[in-house]
Enzyme design. Sequence first.
Site, PDB file in Angstrom:
ATOM      1  N   HIS A   1      -0.188  -3.502 -17.178  1.00  0.00           N
ATOM      2  CA  HIS A   1       0.151  -2.104 -16.891  1.00  0.00           C
ATOM      3  C   HIS A   1       0.345  -1.465 -18.268  1.00  0.00           C
ATOM      4  O   HIS A   1       1.376  -1.648 -18.902  1.00  0.00           O
ATOM      5  CB  HIS A   1       1.421  -1.995 -16.038  1.00  0.00           C
ATOM      6  CG  HIS A   1       1.740  -0.581 -15.678  1.00  0.00           C
ATOM      7  ND1 HIS A   1       1.602  -0.077 -14.405  1.00  0.00           N
ATOM      8  CD2 HIS A   1       2.154   0.470 -16.436  1.00  0.00           C
ATOM      9  CE1 HIS A   1       1.919   1.210 -14.397  1.00  0.00           C
ATOM     10  NE2 HIS A   1       2.261   1.562 -15.624  1.00  0.00           N
TER      11      HIS A   1
ATOM     12  N   HIS B   1      -7.077  -4.930  -7.921  1.00  0.00           N
ATOM     13  CA  HIS B   1      -5.679  -4.507  -8.162  1.00  0.00           C
ATOM     14  C   HIS B   1      -5.120  -3.915  -6.872  1.00  0.00           C
ATOM     15  O   HIS B   1      -5.478  -2.804  -6.485  1.00  0.00           O
ATOM     16  CB  HIS B   1      -5.618  -3.460  -9.283  1.00  0.00           C
ATOM     17  CG  HIS B   1      -4.226  -3.047  -9.642  1.00  0.00           C
ATOM     18  ND1 HIS B   1      -3.752  -3.070 -10.942  1.00  0.00           N
ATOM     19  CD2 HIS B   1      -3.193  -2.606  -8.894  1.00  0.00           C
ATOM     20  CE1 HIS B   1      -2.495  -2.662 -10.969  1.00  0.00           C
ATOM     21  NE2 HIS B   1      -2.123  -2.366  -9.723  1.00  0.00           N
TER      22      HIS B   1
ATOM     23  N   HIS C   1      -5.849  -0.125 -14.022  1.00  0.00           N
ATOM     24  CA  HIS C   1      -5.886   1.312 -13.710  1.00  0.00           C
ATOM     25  C   HIS C   1      -5.954   2.182 -14.968  1.00  0.00           C
ATOM     26  O   HIS C   1      -5.071   2.986 -15.239  1.00  0.00           O
ATOM     27  CB  HIS C   1      -4.720   1.738 -12.821  1.00  0.00           C
ATOM     28  CG  HIS C   1      -3.384   1.115 -13.129  1.00  0.00           C
ATOM     29  ND1 HIS C   1      -2.809   1.153 -14.374  1.00  0.00           N
ATOM     30  CD2 HIS C   1      -2.518   0.444 -12.340  1.00  0.00           C
ATOM     31  CE1 HIS C   1      -1.653   0.534 -14.324  1.00  0.00           C
ATOM     32  NE2 HIS C   1      -1.453   0.083 -13.120  1.00  0.00           N
TER      33      HIS C   1
ATOM     34  N   ASN D   1       4.727  -7.356  -7.774  1.00  0.00           N
ATOM     35  CA  ASN D   1       5.975  -6.592  -7.975  1.00  0.00           C
ATOM     36  C   ASN D   1       6.754  -6.407  -6.675  1.00  0.00           C
ATOM     37  O   ASN D   1       7.007  -5.299  -6.227  1.00  0.00           O
ATOM     38  CB  ASN D   1       5.693  -5.236  -8.660  1.00  0.00           C
ATOM     39  CG  ASN D   1       4.764  -4.330  -7.868  1.00  0.00           C
ATOM     40  OD1 ASN D   1       3.935  -4.805  -7.102  1.00  0.00           O
ATOM     41  ND2 ASN D   1       4.894  -3.034  -8.052  1.00  0.00           N
TER      42      ASN D   1
ATOM     43  N   HIS E   1       4.003   3.535  -0.073  1.00  0.00           N
ATOM     44  CA  HIS E   1       5.440   3.846   0.014  1.00  0.00           C
ATOM     45  C   HIS E   1       5.594   4.721   1.250  1.00  0.00           C
ATOM     46  O   HIS E   1       4.860   5.710   1.398  1.00  0.00           O
ATOM     47  CB  HIS E   1       5.908   4.653  -1.206  1.00  0.00           C
ATOM     48  CG  HIS E   1       5.912   3.888  -2.493  1.00  0.00           C
ATOM     49  ND1 HIS E   1       6.941   3.047  -2.856  1.00  0.00           N
ATOM     50  CD2 HIS E   1       5.010   3.841  -3.499  1.00  0.00           C
ATOM     51  CE1 HIS E   1       6.671   2.521  -4.047  1.00  0.00           C
ATOM     52  NE2 HIS E   1       5.504   2.970  -4.456  1.00  0.00           N
TER      53      HIS E   1
ATOM     54  N   LEU F   1       1.578   6.054 -10.856  1.00  0.00           N
ATOM     55  CA  LEU F   1       1.628   5.689 -12.267  1.00  0.00           C
ATOM     56  C   LEU F   1       0.510   4.699 -12.557  1.00  0.00           C
ATOM     57  O   LEU F   1       0.292   3.802 -11.740  1.00  0.00           O
ATOM     58  CB  LEU F   1       2.993   5.071 -12.610  1.00  0.00           C
ATOM     59  CG  LEU F   1       4.133   6.108 -12.648  1.00  0.00           C
ATOM     60  CD1 LEU F   1       5.481   5.422 -12.726  1.00  0.00           C
ATOM     61  CD2 LEU F   1       3.947   7.078 -13.830  1.00  0.00           C
TER      62      LEU F   1
ATOM     63  N   LYS G   1       0.676 -10.843 -14.498  1.00  0.00           N
ATOM     64  CA  LYS G   1       0.821  -9.394 -14.648  1.00  0.00           C
ATOM     65  C   LYS G   1       1.916  -9.054 -15.645  1.00  0.00           C
ATOM     66  O   LYS G   1       3.040  -9.532 -15.546  1.00  0.00           O
ATOM     67  CB  LYS G   1       1.162  -8.785 -13.279  1.00  0.00           C
ATOM     68  CG  LYS G   1       1.256  -7.275 -13.260  1.00  0.00           C
ATOM     69  CD  LYS G   1      -0.093  -6.601 -13.462  1.00  0.00           C
ATOM     70  CE  LYS G   1       0.050  -5.126 -13.753  1.00  0.00           C
ATOM     71  NZ  LYS G   1       0.084  -4.289 -12.566  1.00  0.00           N
TER      72      LYS G   1
ATOM     73  N   HIS H   1      -1.556  -3.621  -4.115  1.00  0.00           N
ATOM     74  CA  HIS H   1      -0.161  -3.876  -3.709  1.00  0.00           C
ATOM     75  C   HIS H   1      -0.121  -4.030  -2.202  1.00  0.00           C
ATOM     76  O   HIS H   1      -0.481  -3.099  -1.470  1.00  0.00           O
ATOM     77  CB  HIS H   1       0.743  -2.711  -4.124  1.00  0.00           C
ATOM     78  CG  HIS H   1       0.754  -2.497  -5.604  1.00  0.00           C
ATOM     79  ND1 HIS H   1       1.645  -3.135  -6.434  1.00  0.00           N
ATOM     80  CD2 HIS H   1      -0.044  -1.750  -6.409  1.00  0.00           C
ATOM     81  CE1 HIS H   1       1.405  -2.774  -7.693  1.00  0.00           C
ATOM     82  NE2 HIS H   1       0.374  -1.939  -7.704  1.00  0.00           N
ATOM     83  N   LEU H   2       0.306  -5.200  -1.749  1.00  0.00           N
ATOM     84  CA  LEU H   2       0.359  -5.444  -0.299  1.00  0.00           C
ATOM     85  C   LEU H   2       1.779  -5.445   0.248  1.00  0.00           C
ATOM     86  O   LEU H   2       1.964  -5.495   1.462  1.00  0.00           O
ATOM     87  CB  LEU H   2      -0.315  -6.781   0.025  1.00  0.00           C
ATOM     88  CG  LEU H   2      -1.840  -6.787  -0.016  1.00  0.00           C
ATOM     89  CD1 LEU H   2      -2.382  -8.198   0.201  1.00  0.00           C
ATOM     90  CD2 LEU H   2      -2.426  -5.829   1.023  1.00  0.00           C
ATOM     91  N   ARG H   3       2.789  -5.420  -0.637  1.00  0.00           N
ATOM     92  CA  ARG H   3       4.205  -5.450  -0.198  1.00  0.00           C
ATOM     93  C   ARG H   3       4.485  -6.721   0.602  1.00  0.00           C
ATOM     94  O   ARG H   3       3.769  -7.700   0.518  1.00  0.00           O
ATOM     95  CB  ARG H   3       4.578  -4.184   0.590  1.00  0.00           C
ATOM     96  CG  ARG H   3       4.131  -2.865  -0.036  1.00  0.00           C
ATOM     97  CD  ARG H   3       4.581  -2.668  -1.463  1.00  0.00           C
ATOM     98  NE  ARG H   3       4.337  -1.299  -1.915  1.00  0.00           N
ATOM     99  CZ  ARG H   3       4.269  -0.952  -3.201  1.00  0.00           C
ATOM    100  NH1 ARG H   3       4.369  -1.853  -4.158  1.00  0.00           N
ATOM    101  NH2 ARG H   3       4.082   0.312  -3.535  1.00  0.00           N
TER     102      ARG H   3
HETATM  103  C1  NCD Z   1       2.720   0.834  -8.009  1.00  0.00           C
HETATM  104  C2  NCD Z   1       3.664   0.400  -6.897  1.00  0.00           C
HETATM  105  O1  NCD Z   1       4.141   1.244  -6.152  1.00  0.00           O
HETATM  106  O2  NCD Z   1       3.910  -0.811  -6.768  1.00  0.00           O
HETATM  107  N1  NCD Z   1       2.799   2.261  -8.151  1.00  0.00           N
HETATM  108  C3  NCD Z   1       1.865   3.072  -8.697  1.00  0.00           C
HETATM  109  O3  NCD Z   1       2.124   4.262  -8.839  1.00  0.00           O
HETATM  110  N2  NCD Z   1       0.699   2.612  -9.069  1.00  0.00           N
HETATM  111  C4  NCD Z   1       3.033   0.110  -9.262  1.00  0.00           C
HETATM  112  C5  NCD Z   1       1.983   0.253 -10.347  1.00  0.00           C
HETATM  113  O4  NCD Z   1       0.884  -0.291 -10.225  1.00  0.00           O
HETATM  114  O5  NCD Z   1       2.255   0.939 -11.322  1.00  0.00           O
HETATM  115 ZN    ZN Z   2      -0.508  -1.214  -9.385  1.00  0.00          ZN
END
Ligand code: NCD
Ligand code: ZN
Length: 346
Positions: free
Chosen positions: A135, A12, A173, A40, A250, A218, A98, A14-16
């Site tokens: 999620h 799991h 998660h 996302n 972020h 989250l 997802k 997030h690479l943006r």
């Molecule tokens: C994730 C994100 O920033 O893309 N944020 C997080 O708090 N985990 C999104 C997600 O997995 O809920």
């Molecule tokens: Zn996530």
Amino acid sequence: MQLTLTRPDDWHLHLRDGPLLARVAPHSARSWGRAMVMPNLVPPITRLDMALAYRRRILAAVPEDSGFEPLMTLYLTETTDPDELRAAADHPQVQGVKLYPAGATTHSDAGVRDLARVEPALAVLEETGLPLLIHGEVTDPAVDVFDREAVFIERHLEPLLQRHPRLRVVLEHVTTEEGVRFVSQGPANLAATITPHHLRLNRNAMFQGGLRPHHYCLPVLKRERHRLALLEAATSGNPRFFAGTDSAPHPRRAKEAACGCAGIYSAHAAVEIYAEIFEQAGALDRLEGFLSLFGPAFYGLPRNRDRIRLVQQPWTVPERIDLGDDELVPLAAGETLRWQLQPVAD
Ligand code: NCD
Ligand code: ZN
């Protein structure tokens, strides 16, 4: 002391995209063999062609010799065409779909408001075996933010698995005792990922001497008893719990704001943090299963053939990671970790 492990996979991540992708992807490629890449983005990755184009951008952002393999996911919406999912199921570079409840988290607006509207899509996933990655939080504002996972399981996940008993589901998660229990007692086609931050921290970390936005994610951090339940699940050797960092970068300015973004960045040291947690739990012998073996087994993929080496050698995590025009504050910033990754000389 040192450990040599099958190269792990992050189930799991997030690479943006764009410049941020270029900054963070090498951190993941340094230690993980494969990563399940979350869709996302803005706009969300809802189609196979978008996922394949994103995959190419990821590969361009990591060193050529890293051997890093992004596994792609599609973002489920109420208008997803079931035929798109059939095509994705046939494509080896896509390994999941997802489900974000609309409004549950970062960039989830295009997610699902009413599960009844994605029934045809879920039927295709059940039929094809393409896993649904969930999620698991309700968005009902009447539900306390700390209870959103437990309520999701009761209101939505349990009925969903009853309607689709063969659907392969990952509760992403997982953060609660209730979630751990549900997965442990559930069928073999149900699994869960566990993050390094939910294993390392409880919700006090968000309020340590003041408001700590870099510990906000989250699902939100929970009470100590939930952290202990996660720790027990991760170190139990139960193959239905495996690593998924949910590393979610972020920039500092977006975190330290009147309405700060949710997400904790851990790609710089996630393997090392998992190792420390397992060591403290006296469960280093179970680390490889959790990091490297159980995920591929669940997804029906081969294990990685290469290996990583962890040596016990303290180092200090940087306070910040430069992003050019901003910076990231990583998990465990400024703290000393016990394990270090070293190249394996074959
Ligand atoms: C994730 C994100 O920033 O893309 N944020 C997080 O708090 N985990 C999104 C997600 O997995 O809920
Ligand atoms: Zn996530």
